[in-house]
Write an enzyme that holds these catalytic residues in place. Structure first.
Site, PDB file in Angstrom:
ATOM      1  N   GLU A  95       1.127  -1.143  -0.166  1.00 44.08           N
ATOM      2  CA  GLU A  95       0.070   0.007   0.029  1.00 44.08           C
ATOM      3  C   GLU A  95       1.020   1.319  -0.012  1.00 44.08           C
ATOM      4  O   GLU A  95       2.026   1.306   0.258  1.00 44.08           O
ATOM      5  CB  GLU A  95      -0.819   0.033   1.241  1.00 44.08           C
ATOM      6  CG  GLU A  95      -2.297  -0.412   1.042  1.00 44.08           C
ATOM      7  CD  GLU A  95      -3.286   0.519   0.370  1.00 44.08           C
ATOM      8  OE1 GLU A  95      -2.821   1.601   0.118  1.00 44.08           O
ATOM      9  OE2 GLU A  95      -4.454   0.241   0.382  1.00 44.08           O
TER      10      GLU A  95
ATOM     11  N   ARG B  80      -7.836   1.293  13.923  1.00 38.65           N
ATOM     12  CA  ARG B  80      -6.374   1.670  13.568  1.00 38.65           C
ATOM     13  C   ARG B  80      -6.226   2.675  12.376  1.00 38.65           C
ATOM     14  O   ARG B  80      -7.375   2.988  11.723  1.00 38.65           O
ATOM     15  CB  ARG B  80      -6.130   0.226  12.932  1.00 38.65           C
ATOM     16  CG  ARG B  80      -6.627  -0.315  11.688  1.00 38.65           C
ATOM     17  CD  ARG B  80      -5.920  -1.281  10.858  1.00 38.65           C
ATOM     18  NE  ARG B  80      -6.534  -1.654   9.474  1.00 38.65           N
ATOM     19  CZ  ARG B  80      -6.191  -1.310   8.193  1.00 38.65           C
ATOM     20  NH1 ARG B  80      -5.188  -0.215   8.259  1.00 38.65           N
ATOM     21  NH2 ARG B  80      -6.733  -1.540   7.075  1.00 38.65           N
TER      22      ARG B  80
ATOM     23  N   ASN C 276      -5.173   4.178   8.630  1.00 41.39           N
ATOM     24  CA  ASN C 276      -5.165   3.479   7.255  1.00 41.39           C
ATOM     25  C   ASN C 276      -4.217   4.494   6.446  1.00 41.39           C
ATOM     26  O   ASN C 276      -3.358   4.923   6.819  1.00 41.39           O
ATOM     27  CB  ASN C 276      -6.344   3.345   6.852  1.00 41.39           C
ATOM     28  CG  ASN C 276      -6.574   2.453   5.737  1.00 41.39           C
ATOM     29  OD1 ASN C 276      -6.019   1.476   5.560  1.00 41.39           O
ATOM     30  ND2 ASN C 276      -7.461   2.726   4.667  1.00 41.39           N
TER      31      ASN C 276
ATOM     32  N   ASN D  36      -9.762   5.826   2.747  1.00 48.25           N
ATOM     33  CA  ASN D  36      -8.908   5.269   1.953  1.00 48.25           C
ATOM     34  C   ASN D  36      -7.975   6.408   1.434  1.00 48.25           C
ATOM     35  O   ASN D  36      -7.415   7.443   1.991  1.00 48.25           O
ATOM     36  CB  ASN D  36      -9.264   4.247   1.294  1.00 48.25           C
ATOM     37  CG  ASN D  36      -8.281   3.081   1.316  1.00 48.25           C
ATOM     38  OD1 ASN D  36      -6.957   3.350   1.552  1.00 48.25           O
ATOM     39  ND2 ASN D  36      -8.674   1.781   1.705  1.00 48.25           N
TER      40      ASN D  36
ATOM     41  N   ASP E 222      -9.754   2.216  -3.528  1.00 50.08           N
ATOM     42  CA  ASP E 222      -8.830   2.138  -2.724  1.00 50.08           C
ATOM     43  C   ASP E 222      -7.944   3.488  -2.697  1.00 50.08           C
ATOM     44  O   ASP E 222      -8.199   4.507  -2.600  1.00 50.08           O
ATOM     45  CB  ASP E 222      -8.008   0.780  -2.888  1.00 50.08           C
ATOM     46  CG  ASP E 222      -7.347   0.227  -1.649  1.00 50.08           C
ATOM     47  OD1 ASP E 222      -6.959   1.164  -0.834  1.00 50.08           O
ATOM     48  OD2 ASP E 222      -7.134  -0.870  -1.314  1.00 50.08           O
TER      49      ASP E 222
END
Length: 281
Positions: free
Chosen positions: A12, A93, A95, A141, A190
């Site tokens: 990522e 969490r 990202n 995202n 994404d």
């Protein structure tokens, strides 16, 4: 073409480091930051010690700024220094994230089970605790800004939504998030990168493609990729687009069909990207 044939679990967050020209990217569940010298093939791997959502080069210091499971911090040779523990809850969490034109670090956070409404967008200036800029999301995202620095784009993956918001670069203030488009077809939106022509490119996780959207939310281009789960993308200085991918969650049969899952790919995009600054602290 694959430039790094890896087996990263969830590759990522690609971004280029202007200090070195190296490609930075991460493996979320592998807890690693990768630094690739594409001219020599040399790779440096840093184990962060906890899940990492995003990495950014620093402007005036060695090492990197990171958004990790618990919040924001720095990674250097001595390991991770957690500076802003904004998410102590074990079910949350950090990202994906990116740095704006004034060196502020923006990152989304989400519930580990992707509970609707638990996603937030955070902004960290480096000299004070981070602030929540938007909430009520699912999985915030990919994000980025247009060349004029007046609009931010944001993907909410599991809502299948692309947002836009007015952006005030000097103050870092963000206007109301407005739905630009609901993505259709296979895959979820994404990570993304914005080009100088006003469009943004977004990896469709589970869709085997990267799409190019214009500022009105219309699809104006589609680039197929040789893996099921492209995750994000970033422009190099030469106008090529670098695409990360994931193998997490794929069956043995799917991995047999997409053996390069977890690798980094590159395509000729035919345009240039809006520059991404280092973190200012």
């Amino acid at each position: 073409m694959a430039v790094r044939s890896e087996t990263s679990d969830v590759g990522e967050g690609p971004v280029f480091d202007p200090r070195t020209g190296h490609l930075l990217w991460i493996d979320i569940y592998g807890r690693k930051v990768f630094e690739d010298d594409l001219s020599t093939g040399r790779q440096t791997v840093t184990d962060v010690g906890m899940m990492v959502g995003a990495v950014a080069p620093r402007d005036a210091h060695d090492g990197f700024a990171v958004a990790v499971a618990d919040g924001f911090g720095f990674v250097a040779d001595t390991g991770l220094t957690l500076v802003d523990r904004v998410l102590p809850e074990p079910n949350l969490r950090m990202n994906d994230g990116k740095v704006d034109s004034h060196g502020r670090f923006w990152a989304g956070s989400n519930d580990m089970e992707f509970a609707p409404g638990q996603g937030r967008l955070h902004r960290w200036d480096g000299d004070a605790p981070s602030v929540v800029v938007a909430d009520g999301l699912v999985l915030p995202n990919g994000l980025g800004w247009n060349a004029e620095d007046t609009v931010m784009y944001l993907a909410d993956s599991y809502a299948n939504l692309l947002y836009r918001a007015d952006f005030h670069a000097e103050s870092g203030e963000l206007g109301r998030l407005e739905v630009l488009a609901k993505t259709e077809g296979t895959g979820v939106p994404d990570g993304l990168a914005v080009d100088v022509e006003g469009c943004f490119w977004i990896a469709m996780h589970g869709g085997r493609e990267v799409r190019r959207y214009d500022p009105t939310g219309r699809v104006v281009g589609v680039v197929p990729v040789p893996v099921l789960q492209p995750t994000s993308c970033a422009f190099g200085s030469d106008g090529r687009l670098f695409i990360t991918s994931a193998r997490n969650g794929l069956s043995a049969q799917e991995l047999e069909r997409s053996p390069l899952s977890g690798s980094v790919f590159v395509i000729e995009a035919g345009t240039a990207g809006v520059p991404v600054r280092p973190f200012r602290s």
